[in-house]
Enzyme design. Structure first.
Site, mmCIF file in Angstrom:
data_model
loop_
_atom_site.group_PDB
_atom_site.id
_atom_site.type_symbol
_atom_site.label_atom_id
_atom_site.label_comp_id
_atom_site.label_asym_id
_atom_site.label_seq_id
_atom_site.Cartn_x
_atom_site.Cartn_y
_atom_site.Cartn_z
ATOM 1 C CB SER A 148 32.950 -8.002 61.920
ATOM 2 O OG SER A 148 32.657 -8.445 60.779
ATOM 3 C CE1 TYR A 161 35.844 -3.901 59.549
ATOM 4 C CE2 TYR A 161 35.114 -6.221 58.664
ATOM 5 C CZ TYR A 161 35.096 -4.930 59.350
ATOM 6 O OH TYR A 161 33.440 -4.538 59.824
HETATM 7 N N1 LIG Z 1 28.161 -2.997 57.477
HETATM 8 C C1 LIG Z 1 28.555 -4.247 58.097
HETATM 9 O O1 LIG Z 1 28.037 -5.382 56.941
HETATM 10 C C2 LIG Z 1 28.838 -4.192 58.596
HETATM 11 C C3 LIG Z 1 29.316 -6.131 58.879
HETATM 12 C C4 LIG Z 1 30.597 -6.589 60.553
HETATM 13 C C5 LIG Z 1 30.556 -5.420 61.330
HETATM 14 N N2 LIG Z 1 30.694 -4.388 60.855
HETATM 15 C C6 LIG Z 1 30.919 -3.294 61.994
HETATM 16 O O2 LIG Z 1 29.811 -2.719 62.156
HETATM 17 C C7 LIG Z 1 29.886 -1.148 62.865
HETATM 18 C C8 LIG Z 1 29.035 -0.201 61.950
HETATM 19 O O3 LIG Z 1 29.359 -0.443 60.962
HETATM 20 P P1 LIG Z 1 28.815 0.255 59.700
HETATM 21 O O4 LIG Z 1 28.708 -0.630 58.439
HETATM 22 O O5 LIG Z 1 27.268 0.540 60.006
HETATM 23 O O6 LIG Z 1 29.687 1.874 59.029
HETATM 24 P P2 LIG Z 1 29.594 3.238 58.271
HETATM 25 O O7 LIG Z 1 27.772 3.110 57.754
HETATM 26 O O8 LIG Z 1 30.132 2.782 57.738
HETATM 27 O O9 LIG Z 1 29.213 3.958 59.539
HETATM 28 C C9 LIG Z 1 31.120 4.811 60.406
HETATM 29 C C10 LIG Z 1 30.185 5.148 61.261
HETATM 30 O O10 LIG Z 1 31.193 5.536 62.059
HETATM 31 C C11 LIG Z 1 31.969 6.621 61.954
HETATM 32 N N3 LIG Z 1 33.291 6.900 61.935
HETATM 33 C C12 LIG Z 1 34.415 5.935 60.870
HETATM 34 N N4 LIG Z 1 35.199 6.283 61.361
HETATM 35 C C13 LIG Z 1 35.540 7.506 62.600
HETATM 36 C C14 LIG Z 1 36.707 7.802 63.033
HETATM 37 N N5 LIG Z 1 37.935 7.994 62.615
HETATM 38 N N6 LIG Z 1 36.305 8.261 64.122
HETATM 39 C C15 LIG Z 1 35.190 9.069 64.573
HETATM 40 N N7 LIG Z 1 34.048 8.256 63.777
HETATM 41 C C16 LIG Z 1 33.928 7.505 62.915
HETATM 42 C C17 LIG Z 1 31.139 7.616 60.762
HETATM 43 O O11 LIG Z 1 30.727 8.615 61.153
HETATM 44 P P3 LIG Z 1 31.663 9.604 60.749
HETATM 45 O O12 LIG Z 1 31.597 9.603 59.120
HETATM 46 O O13 LIG Z 1 31.333 10.870 60.223
HETATM 47 O O14 LIG Z 1 32.771 10.070 61.459
HETATM 48 C C18 LIG Z 1 29.407 6.711 60.770
HETATM 49 O O15 LIG Z 1 29.122 6.854 61.584
HETATM 50 C C19 LIG Z 1 31.149 -1.464 62.822
HETATM 51 O O16 LIG Z 1 32.482 -2.120 63.589
HETATM 52 C C20 LIG Z 1 31.935 -2.588 61.356
HETATM 53 O O17 LIG Z 1 33.169 -2.716 61.316
HETATM 54 C C21 LIG Z 1 29.603 -3.712 60.014
#
Ligand SMILES: NC(=O)c1ccc[n+]([C@@H]2O[C@H](COP(=O)([O-])OP(=O)(O)OC[C@H]3O[C@@H](n4cnc5c(N)ncnc54)[C@H](OP(=O)(O)O)[C@@H]3O)[C@@H](O)[C@H]2O)c1
Length: 267
Positions: A148, A161
């Protein structure tokens, strides 16, 4: 001379993606499957994981579902074993799923730290380790950690985080060094603020914060999940074959902005 198009050819590659059912993970798993990879989607909710697999199959792609909770690090080696049982190999792991604890720095409990370290650092590392043992036998592979921009930058209530994202970037560099001799490359993709369906609703409901965010992004908007696909594709393909231990930041220029646009470009 190598055909330039073959650099991005990932047809037949087996790629395991945690959290590949939703948000950024879904953009990566559906996009890489469209490019011909077999994707193994790992997440907790079986229904949404299987629905993601079916959606990829309906488009003519190949996908497989494995249920796991990253809060249970001891289950990680089994995911690699099951992938090998199904496909006979594993070419890439994308450690995408992560937990966030939106809490003030002084309010974190020992349990909070235990949980977020397990989900964001320990399990991704164990998954990479198990995959690396198999990749070494195969003669190579790639590991991609989704980090991130908050590994390096700051906003309020993201201390644990941000700390875990800094940890995986350091981890990636060390693994990259040790595993280079086995042909295994380890890199990170660091998204900026990305409008996943869940997050964007929350962000939009806080209008002043949402507008302030826009002000800090030179390219004019928060990222969409699909904005991450190009960099991920590059990092798991032969196009990045001479790159390891690096982080690619995909943040619309947020990291280079020193002031809000309204101040920078004021007449
Ligand atoms: N969105 C942003 O603004 C942003 C910015 C910078 C970095 N990121 C990074 O990008 C990545 C994806 O983020 P996102 O925002 O797309 O996430 P998200 O929409 O919250 O989705 C998270 C995914 O991870 C799975 N997950 C969560 N906890 C889990 C666990 N304990 N075990 C197995 N699976 C799990 C969830 O499925 P289930 O709930 O079914 O398990 C879901 O598919 C992350 O590493 C995040 O830190 C995101």
């Amino acid at each position: 001379m190598q055909d330039a198009h073959s650099l991005f050819d990932i047809a037949g590659k087996v790629i395991l993606i945690t959290g590949g059912n939703k948000g950024i993970g879904w953009a990566l798993s559906s996009g890489l499957a469209q490019a011909g990879a077999s994707v193994v989607i790992v997440n907790r909710g079986r229904e949404s994981g299987e629905a993601a697999v079916q959606a990829i199959q309906a488009q003519g792609g190949d996908a497989y579902y494995l249920q796991a909770d990253l809060a249970e690090p001891q289950t990680m080696p089994e995911l690699v074993l099951q992938t090998i049982q199904r496909y006979g190999r594993i070419d890439a792991v994308i450690n995408n799923a992560a937990a966030r604890i939106n809490q003030w720095a002084e309010a974190h409990t020992a349990e909070d730290w235990d949980y977020i370290l397990k989900v964001n650092v320990v399990s991704p590392s164990l998954l990479a380790q198990s995959a690396a043992i198999q990749m070494k036998r195969q003669g190579g592979g790639t590991i991609l950690y989704v980090s991130s921009n908050l590994a390096c930058r700051t906003i309020d209530r993201r201390s644990s985080y941000g700390a875990t994202k800094g940890a995986i970037e350091a981890l990636a560099r060390h693994q990259a060094l040790e595993w280079a001799r086995f042909g295994i490359r380890v890199n990170c993709l660091a998204p900026g603020s990305t409008e996943t369906p869940e997050l964007s609703n929350r962000m939009r409901s806080d209008t002043p914060r949402y507008e302030a965010l826009h002000q800090m992004i030179p390219l004019g908007r928060p990222a969409r999940p699909n904005d991450m696909l190009g960099a991920a594709w590059f990092l798991v393909s032969a196009a990045s074959e001479y790159m390891t231990g690096q982080t690619i930041l995909v943040d619309g220029g947020w990291s280079i902005a020193s002031m809000p646009k309204s101040v920078l470009f004021a007449p």
